[in-house]
Scaffold this motif. Structure first.
Motif, PDB file in Angstrom:
ATOM      1  N   TRP A   8       6.435 -60.671 -42.152  1.00  0.00           N
ATOM      2  CA  TRP A   8       7.284 -61.846 -42.103  1.00  0.00           C
ATOM      3  C   TRP A   8       8.715 -61.586 -42.592  1.00  0.00           C
ATOM      4  N   SER A   9       8.988 -60.382 -43.073  1.00  0.00           N
ATOM      5  CA  SER A   9      10.324 -60.081 -43.580  1.00  0.00           C
ATOM      6  C   SER A   9      11.219 -59.574 -42.463  1.00  0.00           C
ATOM      7  N   ARG A  10      12.521 -59.711 -42.662  1.00  0.00           N
ATOM      8  CA  ARG A  10      13.498 -59.342 -41.651  1.00  0.00           C
ATOM      9  C   ARG A  10      13.957 -57.894 -41.849  1.00  0.00           C
ATOM     10  N   ALA A  11      14.231 -57.231 -40.755  1.00  0.00           N
ATOM     11  CA  ALA A  11      14.736 -55.855 -40.818  1.00  0.00           C
ATOM     12  C   ALA A  11      16.110 -55.826 -41.483  1.00  0.00           C
ATOM     13  N   ARG A  12      16.487 -54.641 -41.939  1.00  0.00           N
ATOM     14  CA  ARG A  12      17.774 -54.464 -42.594  1.00  0.00           C
ATOM     15  C   ARG A  12      18.513 -53.272 -41.998  1.00  0.00           C
ATOM     16  N   TRP A  13      19.840 -53.313 -42.133  1.00  0.00           N
ATOM     17  CA  TRP A  13      20.662 -52.159 -41.822  1.00  0.00           C
ATOM     18  C   TRP A  13      20.866 -51.366 -43.108  1.00  0.00           C
ATOM     19  N   GLN A  14      20.782 -50.068 -43.014  1.00  0.00           N
ATOM     20  CA  GLN A  14      20.989 -49.196 -44.176  1.00  0.00           C
ATOM     21  C   GLN A  14      22.176 -48.270 -43.897  1.00  0.00           C
ATOM     22  N   ASP A  15      23.125 -48.254 -44.825  1.00  0.00           N
ATOM     23  CA  ASP A  15      24.303 -47.398 -44.666  1.00  0.00           C
ATOM     24  C   ASP A  15      23.916 -45.922 -44.606  1.00  0.00           C
ATOM     25  N   VAL A  16      24.569 -45.190 -43.707  1.00  0.00           N
ATOM     26  CA  VAL A  16      24.396 -43.739 -43.618  1.00  0.00           C
ATOM     27  C   VAL A  16      25.712 -43.104 -44.064  1.00  0.00           C
ATOM     28  N   PRO A  17      25.792 -42.660 -45.310  1.00  0.00           N
ATOM     29  CA  PRO A  17      27.053 -42.093 -45.801  1.00  0.00           C
ATOM     30  C   PRO A  17      27.375 -40.757 -45.123  1.00  0.00           C
ATOM     31  N   ASP A  18      28.657 -40.502 -44.989  1.00  0.00           N
ATOM     32  CA  ASP A  18      29.129 -39.231 -44.407  1.00  0.00           C
ATOM     33  C   ASP A  18      28.500 -38.963 -43.046  1.00  0.00           C
ATOM     34  N   LEU A  19      28.510 -39.981 -42.199  1.00  0.00           N
ATOM     35  CA  LEU A  19      27.929 -39.852 -40.864  1.00  0.00           C
ATOM     36  C   LEU A  19      28.611 -38.726 -40.084  1.00  0.00           C
ATOM     37  N   ASP A  20      27.801 -37.874 -39.473  1.00  0.00           N
ATOM     38  CA  ASP A  20      28.302 -36.773 -38.659  1.00  0.00           C
ATOM     39  C   ASP A  20      28.443 -37.263 -37.216  1.00  0.00           C
ATOM     40  N   VAL A  21      29.666 -37.533 -36.782  1.00  0.00           N
ATOM     41  CA  VAL A  21      29.916 -38.027 -35.429  1.00  0.00           C
ATOM     42  C   VAL A  21      29.408 -37.041 -34.384  1.00  0.00           C
ATOM     43  N   ALA A  22      29.565 -35.749 -34.657  1.00  0.00           N
ATOM     44  CA  ALA A  22      29.152 -34.730 -33.686  1.00  0.00           C
ATOM     45  C   ALA A  22      27.664 -34.816 -33.364  1.00  0.00           C
TER      46      ALA A  22
END
Length: 455
Positions: free
Chosen positions: A66-80
């Motif tokens: 019954w709980s809602r999903a969450r977004w979690q920050d991804v630090p230092d994301l590698d664009v490549a």
């Protein structure tokens, strides 16, 4: 790592991935030459990841049903890590690119990282292609097309670090604010007897119109035809060469219609011709059309999200010729513009988003089953744009279908041309080339009618 709750409406699309229809928005940009990789990476970092935080967040699995999903920050994301490179086999024609793109339509985006990826596809006989995959949970297709166009510039030598305001001019059947102003009477002056009577009449008409919309949403069915069936996991993609937009404008002007009316009418004609060739009979085919709810003059919010609604259009068939079909298409489109349907369907989407994952899936599947798929008509920039210094020659993009929807249609106008693309289910519509050929045939018939009327 910091977490953020997923908006209830965004959660609908996050939870709606199915093997037969993934909630992924697919875009193809055609470029006239090679792309500077280093510059492309910088553009994506500055104007995508840094500008919109959701592109550096991944979804988390809810702890409870019954709980809602969450977004979690991804630090230092590698664009490549989000950019693939591929080379098509010779001869590198449209068919090869279509096969490459369709090969990913059934591939889910990994949930252990942000829900997007970009393919740099080389080996084309004419230039390079950029194939972009973005999950619907990030934002609606209207907003995401604007985001992609924010990566582009008006000139080849533009400063990568300077934002350019050349995004798409997105319009659907109508803006919500325009619809609302017709549905809700103005407050000042309502105390006058004449205004009171007019207000009562308007309220009654609105109520009756609303009842008609609800009846339409509940009772419309996607009829049994060669365009409907149990969808599978394999898809196909086909698209046209660029068509002169001025021709479409001339047809629209001579018919007292809009460019959108002409292109949607041509779609109706192509589906009628396809049905006749397969079944010898035709039915009106329902399609869903996204409607933008964001004011055109307001910049996109950094958090993006889904802010759109859908209306249901029955594409007419069984008429004597293309001109009559255009007139009927315009009539039906105008009827939707005058109705409160966008307001009602938007309220419905908001309500579904708050009902929990299981019930939301059931309701989305129920309403998706009423249409053959989704049709988008995107009025893009009037002038050529540049991505990482290379000129873009044309664009296409499809929003996802749901449940067993088997036909996605994209119409994209750009720099004086229009291009149409079809995304079809291989099990239901294994020969989308015939739909595409029928679309061209319908435009040609409308053009002949235009010439004939001029005489």
């Amino acid at each position: 790592m910091r977490e953020h709750r997923v908006n209830p409406v965004d959660a609908i699309w996050l939870n709606m991935d199915r093997p037969q229809n993934l909630m992924v928005i697919e875009c193809v940009l055609f470029l006239e030459g090679p792309v500077d990789r280093e510059r492309l990476h910088r553009v994506i970092q500055r104007r995508l990841v840094d500008a919109y935080p959701v592109f550096s967040r991944r979804p988390t699995t809810p702890r409870h049903r019954w709980s809602r999903a969450r977004w979690q920050d991804v630090p230092d994301l590698d664009v490549a890590a989000h950019i693939r490179e591929a080379r098509l086999p010779a001869p590198g024609d449209s068919a090869a690119l279509q096969e490459y793109v369709a090969g990913f339509f059934g591939t889910p985006l990994p949930r252990d990282r942000p829900l997007w990826e970009i393919h740099l596809v080389e080996g084309l006989a004419e230039g390079t292609a950029i194939y972009v995959r973005l999950h619907h949970a990030l934002a609606d297709g209207i907003a995401l097309t604007q985001v992609l166009l924010s990566l582009t510039d008006a000139a080849a030598d533009a400063d990568v670090d300077a934002a350019d305001e050349g995004g798409a001019r997105h319009h659907g059947v109508g803006e919500l604010i325009q619809v609302a102003r017709r549905v809700v009477p103005e407050v000042p002056g309502l105390v006058r007897p004449s205004r009171v009577r007019a207000g009562v009449v308007a309220a009654i008409r609105t109520a009756l119109s609303g009842l008609g919309v609800v009846r339409k949403l509940l009772l419309t069915r996607n009829p049994e035809s060669s365009l409907a069936g149990a969808a599978g996991e394999r898809k196909r993609a086909v698209w046209s060469d660029p068509v002169d937009l001025q021709l479409v404008k001339d047809i629209a002007r001579a018919s007292d219609a809009t460019v959108n009316d002409v292109l949607v009418s041509a779609l109706a004609g192509s589906l009628e011709r396809y049905q006749l060739s397969h079944e010898g009979r035709t039915r009106d085919i329902p399609t869903m059309i996204p409607v933008n709810l964001r004011p055109a003059h307001v910049p996109l919010p950094r958090e993006l999200g889904n802010r759109f609604t859908l209306v249901l259009l029955l594409l007419p068939s069984g008429l004597t010729d293309a001109t009559e079909r255009l007139a009927e298409t315009k009539r039906r489109m105008d009827e939707i513009k005058r109705s409160p349907e966008p307001v009602i369907t938007f309220a419905l989407i908001l309500g579904i988003g708050r009902l929990g994952r299981r019930l939301s899936r059931l309701l989305v599947t129920f309403f998706a089953g009423k249409a053959s798929g989704v049709t988008t008509n995107v009025p893009g920039p009037r002038e050529h744009r540049y991505l990482a210094g290379t000129r873009i020659t044309s664009l296409l993009g499809w929003v996802p279908g749901s449940a067993d929807q088997a036909l996605g249609t994209c119409i994209f106008t750009y720099a004086g041309t229009v291009r149409v693309g079809f995304k079809t289910d291989s099990r239901v519509i294994p020969d989308p080339e015939r739909v595409l050929d029928a679309f061209h045939a319908e435009i040609e018939e409308l053009s002949r009618d235009l010439v004939a009327s001029a005489r």
